[in-house]
Design a protein around this motif. Structure first.
Motif, PDB file in Angstrom:
ATOM      1  N   PRO A 166       0.850  -1.071   0.057  1.00  0.00           N
ATOM      2  CA  PRO A 166      -0.049  -0.015  -0.056  1.00  0.00           C
ATOM      3  C   PRO A 166       0.791   1.181  -0.018  1.00  0.00           C
ATOM      4  O   PRO A 166       1.985   1.334   0.463  1.00  0.00           O
ATOM      5  N   VAL A 167       0.177   2.167  -0.356  1.00  0.00           N
ATOM      6  CA  VAL A 167       0.918   3.684  -0.426  1.00  0.00           C
ATOM      7  C   VAL A 167       1.923   3.873   0.755  1.00  0.00           C
ATOM      8  O   VAL A 167       2.930   4.135   0.786  1.00  0.00           O
ATOM      9  N   THR A 168       1.440   3.656   1.972  1.00  0.00           N
ATOM     10  CA  THR A 168       2.025   4.066   3.193  1.00  0.00           C
ATOM     11  C   THR A 168       3.440   3.245   3.271  1.00  0.00           C
ATOM     12  O   THR A 168       4.459   3.750   3.446  1.00  0.00           O
ATOM     13  N   GLU A 169       3.237   1.981   2.916  1.00  0.00           N
ATOM     14  CA  GLU A 169       4.548   1.019   2.983  1.00  0.00           C
ATOM     15  C   GLU A 169       5.650   1.425   1.752  1.00  0.00           C
ATOM     16  O   GLU A 169       6.713   1.176   1.976  1.00  0.00           O
ATOM     17  N   ASN A 170       4.914   1.743   0.718  1.00  0.00           N
ATOM     18  CA  ASN A 170       5.636   2.312  -0.158  1.00  0.00           C
ATOM     19  C   ASN A 170       6.594   3.510   0.190  1.00  0.00           C
ATOM     20  O   ASN A 170       7.999   3.558   0.108  1.00  0.00           O
ATOM     21  N   VAL A 171       5.962   4.538   0.834  1.00  0.00           N
ATOM     22  CA  VAL A 171       6.503   5.734   1.294  1.00  0.00           C
ATOM     23  C   VAL A 171       7.649   5.440   2.342  1.00  0.00           C
ATOM     24  O   VAL A 171       8.827   5.864   2.491  1.00  0.00           O
ATOM     25  N   LEU A 172       7.330   4.276   3.124  1.00  0.00           N
ATOM     26  CA  LEU A 172       8.191   3.882   4.257  1.00  0.00           C
ATOM     27  C   LEU A 172       9.348   3.096   4.039  1.00  0.00           C
ATOM     28  O   LEU A 172      10.132   2.553   4.813  1.00  0.00           O
ATOM     29  N   LEU A 173       9.294   2.442   2.651  1.00  0.00           N
ATOM     30  CA  LEU A 173      10.117   1.524   2.323  1.00  0.00           C
ATOM     31  C   LEU A 173      11.444   1.799   2.354  1.00  0.00           C
ATOM     32  O   LEU A 173      12.779   0.894   3.142  1.00  0.00           O
ATOM     33  N   PRO A 174      12.095   2.968   2.303  1.00  0.00           N
ATOM     34  CA  PRO A 174      13.611   3.405   2.563  1.00  0.00           C
ATOM     35  C   PRO A 174      13.959   3.184   4.292  1.00  0.00           C
ATOM     36  O   PRO A 174      14.964   2.880   4.388  1.00  0.00           O
ATOM     37  N   ALA A 175      13.021   3.289   5.089  1.00  0.00           N
ATOM     38  CA  ALA A 175      13.126   3.188   6.386  1.00  0.00           C
ATOM     39  C   ALA A 175      13.295   1.819   6.595  1.00  0.00           C
ATOM     40  O   ALA A 175      13.950   1.404   7.627  1.00  0.00           O
ATOM     41  N   ARG A 176      12.217   0.986   6.163  1.00  0.00           N
ATOM     42  CA  ARG A 176      12.190  -0.234   6.493  1.00  0.00           C
ATOM     43  C   ARG A 176      13.468  -1.069   6.214  1.00  0.00           C
ATOM     44  O   ARG A 176      14.147  -1.708   6.781  1.00  0.00           O
ATOM     45  N   LEU A 177      14.166  -0.427   4.935  1.00  0.00           N
ATOM     46  CA  LEU A 177      15.343  -1.066   4.567  1.00  0.00           C
ATOM     47  C   LEU A 177      16.495  -1.031   5.438  1.00  0.00           C
ATOM     48  O   LEU A 177      17.445  -1.606   5.360  1.00  0.00           O
ATOM     49  N   ILE A 178      16.473   0.074   6.177  1.00  0.00           N
ATOM     50  CA  ILE A 178      17.410   0.469   7.103  1.00  0.00           C
ATOM     51  C   ILE A 178      17.014  -0.006   8.721  1.00  0.00           C
ATOM     52  O   ILE A 178      17.506   0.484   9.525  1.00  0.00           O
ATOM     53  N   ARG A 179      16.053  -0.678   8.683  1.00  0.00           N
ATOM     54  CA  ARG A 179      15.269  -1.088   9.826  1.00  0.00           C
ATOM     55  C   ARG A 179      15.265   0.073  11.104  1.00  0.00           C
ATOM     56  O   ARG A 179      15.562  -0.014  12.042  1.00  0.00           O
ATOM     57  N   GLN A 180      14.476   1.049  10.391  1.00  0.00           N
ATOM     58  CA  GLN A 180      14.325   2.133  11.253  1.00  0.00           C
ATOM     59  C   GLN A 180      12.630   2.836  11.183  1.00  0.00           C
ATOM     60  O   GLN A 180      12.590   4.114  10.873  1.00  0.00           O
ATOM     61  N   LEU A 181      11.929   1.913  10.807  1.00  0.00           N
ATOM     62  CA  LEU A 181      10.405   2.019  10.691  1.00  0.00           C
ATOM     63  C   LEU A 181       9.833   3.088  11.618  1.00  0.00           C
ATOM     64  O   LEU A 181       9.394   3.967  11.142  1.00  0.00           O
ATOM     65  N   ASP A 182      10.037   2.851  12.942  1.00  0.00           N
ATOM     66  CA  ASP A 182       9.440   3.662  13.956  1.00  0.00           C
ATOM     67  C   ASP A 182       9.996   5.096  13.799  1.00  0.00           C
ATOM     68  O   ASP A 182       9.186   5.859  13.988  1.00  0.00           O
ATOM     69  N   GLY A 183      11.223   5.279  13.639  1.00  0.00           N
ATOM     70  CA  GLY A 183      11.807   6.533  13.800  1.00  0.00           C
ATOM     71  C   GLY A 183      11.238   7.434  12.356  1.00  0.00           C
ATOM     72  O   GLY A 183      11.287   8.624  12.586  1.00  0.00           O
ATOM     73  N   TYR A 184      10.341   6.696  11.630  1.00  0.00           N
ATOM     74  CA  TYR A 184      10.418   7.564  10.226  1.00  0.00           C
ATOM     75  C   TYR A 184       8.780   7.755  10.192  1.00  0.00           C
ATOM     76  O   TYR A 184       8.285   8.256   9.250  1.00  0.00           O
ATOM     77  N   ALA A 185       8.000   6.925  11.064  1.00  0.00           N
ATOM     78  CA  ALA A 185       6.736   6.862  10.861  1.00  0.00           C
ATOM     79  C   ALA A 185       5.821   8.156  10.847  1.00  0.00           C
ATOM     80  O   ALA A 185       5.135   8.608  10.083  1.00  0.00           O
ATOM     81  N   GLU A 186       6.459   9.154  11.841  1.00  0.00           N
ATOM     82  CA  GLU A 186       5.841  10.306  11.885  1.00  0.00           C
ATOM     83  C   GLU A 186       6.186  11.124  10.624  1.00  0.00           C
ATOM     84  O   GLU A 186       5.193  11.987  10.152  1.00  0.00           O
ATOM     85  N   ARG A 187       7.417  11.118  10.195  1.00  0.00           N
ATOM     86  CA  ARG A 187       7.874  11.868   9.078  1.00  0.00           C
ATOM     87  C   ARG A 187       7.141  11.403   7.907  1.00  0.00           C
ATOM     88  O   ARG A 187       6.460  12.242   7.016  1.00  0.00           O
ATOM     89  N   ALA A 188       6.639  10.154   7.577  1.00  0.00           N
ATOM     90  CA  ALA A 188       5.772   9.496   6.536  1.00  0.00           C
ATOM     91  C   ALA A 188       4.391  10.137   6.529  1.00  0.00           C
ATOM     92  O   ALA A 188       3.970  10.547   5.707  1.00  0.00           O
ATOM     93  N   ARG A 189       4.040  10.268   7.918  1.00  0.00           N
ATOM     94  CA  ARG A 189       2.559  10.584   8.004  1.00  0.00           C
ATOM     95  C   ARG A 189       2.723  12.102   7.554  1.00  0.00           C
ATOM     96  O   ARG A 189       1.631  12.587   6.805  1.00  0.00           O
ATOM     97  N   SER A 190       3.556  13.034   7.725  1.00  0.00           N
ATOM     98  CA  SER A 190       3.584  14.289   7.496  1.00  0.00           C
ATOM     99  C   SER A 190       3.967  14.745   6.147  1.00  0.00           C
ATOM    100  O   SER A 190       3.267  15.311   5.360  1.00  0.00           O
ATOM    101  N   LEU A 191       4.819  13.890   5.264  1.00  0.00           N
ATOM    102  CA  LEU A 191       4.908  13.892   3.765  1.00  0.00           C
ATOM    103  C   LEU A 191       3.717  13.411   3.008  1.00  0.00           C
ATOM    104  O   LEU A 191       3.271  14.333   2.245  1.00  0.00           O
ATOM    105  N   GLN A 192       3.004  12.292   3.676  1.00  0.00           N
ATOM    106  CA  GLN A 192       1.595  12.173   3.030  1.00  0.00           C
ATOM    107  C   GLN A 192       0.759  13.009   3.036  1.00  0.00           C
ATOM    108  O   GLN A 192       0.011  13.160   2.180  1.00  0.00           O
ATOM    109  N   HIS A 193       0.801  13.802   4.287  1.00  0.00           N
ATOM    110  CA  HIS A 193      -0.390  14.803   4.701  1.00  0.00           C
ATOM    111  C   HIS A 193      -0.140  16.080   3.604  1.00  0.00           C
ATOM    112  O   HIS A 193      -1.138  16.187   2.889  1.00  0.00           O
TER     113      HIS A 193
END
Ligand SMILES: Nc1ncnc2c1ncn2[C@@H]1O[C@H](COP(=O)(O)OP(=O)(O)O)[C@@H](O)[C@H]1O
Ligand SMILES: [Mg+2]
Length: 220
Positions: A95-122
């Protein structure tokens, strides 16, 4: 002297298929400094996307050299080098959110970028689409998803191939505002476009013509 975030020297790329030979890059020099937005204009087929593909390591140049401060292009994380490809390159089964978060997932920092992903999507008008798959959103929305993904880790260098091509004037402005904020934070951007209004917001504009790049500072 500002640090170069990428340097391409004497880049040559030729495509061959049967008898057909296409000289996509004929000896391109380019240097991009931290914090600058370098526009590249040029007719369709002039070699703009090929140059980005060579700079990001997707294509090997026949000759010439690409230098990134962080190492070989193909091995750099999205925090060093991010791309908004003309073909977007979204993962269709995420899904869209997971595509946006992909770079964070690749460096195993999903939690650290969740808020930024939300803000970019907004900012990019994607919030209500977060759970949809790429096949369930418009081309413009897909492009904004690829743009959010590219900005997620605040890359040192962003290569954006016609990032406003599928946007209306309002979202084109949002995209360009976000690019400027990125540059104000020290990030660099190569912005390929043939929209005059988009190129007007670059710090300098180079011109690609038949695989030859010219313009202010093209040779660094
Ligand atoms: N994989 C490929 N195989 C053969 N020819 C290619 C390939 N990729 C690009 N080309 C050709 O190289 C030239 C430059 O293409 P491209 O860099 O995509 O131009 P632009 O992005 O400026 O429209 C074009 O003539 C195109 O058809
Ligand atoms: Mg192109």
């Amino acid at each position: 002297m500002v640090e170069a975030v990428v340097r391409g020297a004497a880049l040559v790329k030729t495509f061959r298929r049967d008898a057909e030979v296409v000289h996509a890059l004929r000896g391109v020099d380019i240097e991009v400094a931290a914090g600058e937005i370098v526009g590249i204009q040029g007719a369709s087929g002039s070699g703009k996307s090929t140059l980005l593909a060579v700079l990001c390591g997707w294509e090997e140049p026949d000759s010439g050299e690409v230098t990134h401060p962080g190492g070989a292009a193909a091995e750099l994380p999205w925090s060093e080098l991010a791309l908004v490809p003309q073909t977007l390159g979204l993962l269709e089964d995420l899904p869209v959110t997971e595509n946006v978060l992909l770079p964070a997932r690749l460096i195993r920092q999903l939690d650290g970028y969740a808020e930024r992903a939300r803000s970019l999507q907004h900012r990019l008008g994607l919030t209500h689409l977060a759970a949809r798959f790429p096949s369930q959103i418009s081309l413009g929305e897909r492009q904004r998803t690829a743009f959010a993904r590219a900005l997620l880790l605040r890359p040192r260098l962003l290569l954006a191939d016609e990032p406003t091509a599928h946007q209306d004037a309002g979202f084109a402005d949002v995209v360009l505002d976000m690019l400027h904020e990125h540059a104000d934070g020290g990030g660099a951007c190569v912005l390929v476009s043939h929209h005059a209004a988009t190129l007007a917001r670059a710090d300098r504009v180079l011109s690609m013509r038949d695989g030859v790049l010219t313009g202010p500072g093209a040779a660094g």
